[in-house]
Design a protein around this motif. Structure first.
Motif, PDB file in Angstrom:
ATOM      1  N   ASN A 184     -12.011   8.242   2.037  1.00 49.00           N
ATOM      2  CA  ASN A 184     -12.080   6.796   1.866  1.00 49.00           C
ATOM      3  C   ASN A 184     -12.923   6.429   0.648  1.00 49.00           C
ATOM      4  O   ASN A 184     -13.835   7.161   0.262  1.00 49.00           O
ATOM      5  N   THR A 214      -6.392  16.158   2.745  1.00 49.24           N
ATOM      6  CA  THR A 214      -7.458  15.303   3.247  1.00 49.24           C
ATOM      7  C   THR A 214      -7.716  14.210   2.220  1.00 49.24           C
ATOM      8  O   THR A 214      -7.948  14.500   1.050  1.00 49.24           O
ATOM      9  N   VAL A 215      -7.658  12.956   2.651  1.00 48.43           N
ATOM     10  CA  VAL A 215      -7.900  11.819   1.766  1.00 48.43           C
ATOM     11  C   VAL A 215      -9.238  11.210   2.146  1.00 48.43           C
ATOM     12  O   VAL A 215      -9.461  10.857   3.301  1.00 48.43           O
ATOM     13  N   GLY A 229      -0.589   1.617   1.158  1.00 49.55           N
ATOM     14  CA  GLY A 229       0.472   2.547   0.805  1.00 49.55           C
ATOM     15  C   GLY A 229       1.350   2.993   1.950  1.00 49.55           C
ATOM     16  O   GLY A 229       2.344   3.658   1.745  1.00 49.55           O
ATOM     17  N   GLY A 230       1.001   2.645   3.169  1.00 44.40           N
ATOM     18  CA  GLY A 230       1.845   2.982   4.299  1.00 44.40           C
ATOM     19  C   GLY A 230       1.811   4.465   4.644  1.00 44.40           C
ATOM     20  O   GLY A 230       2.829   5.056   4.930  1.00 44.40           O
ATOM     21  N   VAL A 231       0.643   5.089   4.626  1.00 39.62           N
ATOM     22  CA  VAL A 231       0.517   6.494   4.989  1.00 39.62           C
ATOM     23  C   VAL A 231       0.516   6.607   6.498  1.00 39.62           C
ATOM     24  O   VAL A 231      -0.210   5.903   7.185  1.00 39.62           O
ATOM     25  N   ILE A 232       1.342   7.495   7.012  1.00 39.56           N
ATOM     26  CA  ILE A 232       1.466   7.670   8.466  1.00 39.56           C
ATOM     27  C   ILE A 232       1.136   9.115   8.802  1.00 39.56           C
ATOM     28  O   ILE A 232       1.679  10.033   8.214  1.00 39.56           O
ATOM     29  N   LYS A 233       0.240   9.301   9.764  1.00 36.93           N
ATOM     30  CA  LYS A 233      -0.097  10.643  10.234  1.00 36.93           C
ATOM     31  C   LYS A 233       0.767  10.948  11.441  1.00 36.93           C
ATOM     32  O   LYS A 233       0.813  10.190  12.406  1.00 36.93           O
TER      33      LYS A 233
END
Length: 58
Positions: free
Chosen positions: A35, A32-33, A52-56
């Motif tokens: 904000n 869990t990140v 950063g281009g994080v994709i779920k």
């Protein structure tokens, strides 16, 4: 000489194929990140990773 080189390459190739065949699929641990949190590296310096281009997936 050529026969020894061919045998060595064949043994190496079979070893790599065996390692790839035995391993299962890779899976990432759920995280869990939050904000607006500053991330730091191992030295305590702030990490600047904008976009950063994080994709779920899923």
């Amino acid at each position: 000489m050529l026969r020894r080189a061919f045998t060595s390459v064949l043994v190496l190739l079979l070893g790599v194929v065996t390692l790839l065949a035995v391993g299962g699929p890779a899976q990432a641990a759920p995280v869990t990140v939050t904000n607006a949190t500053q991330f730091t590296d191992t030295t305590g310096s702030v990490v600047h990773a904008h976009g950063g281009g994080v994709i779920k997936v899923g």
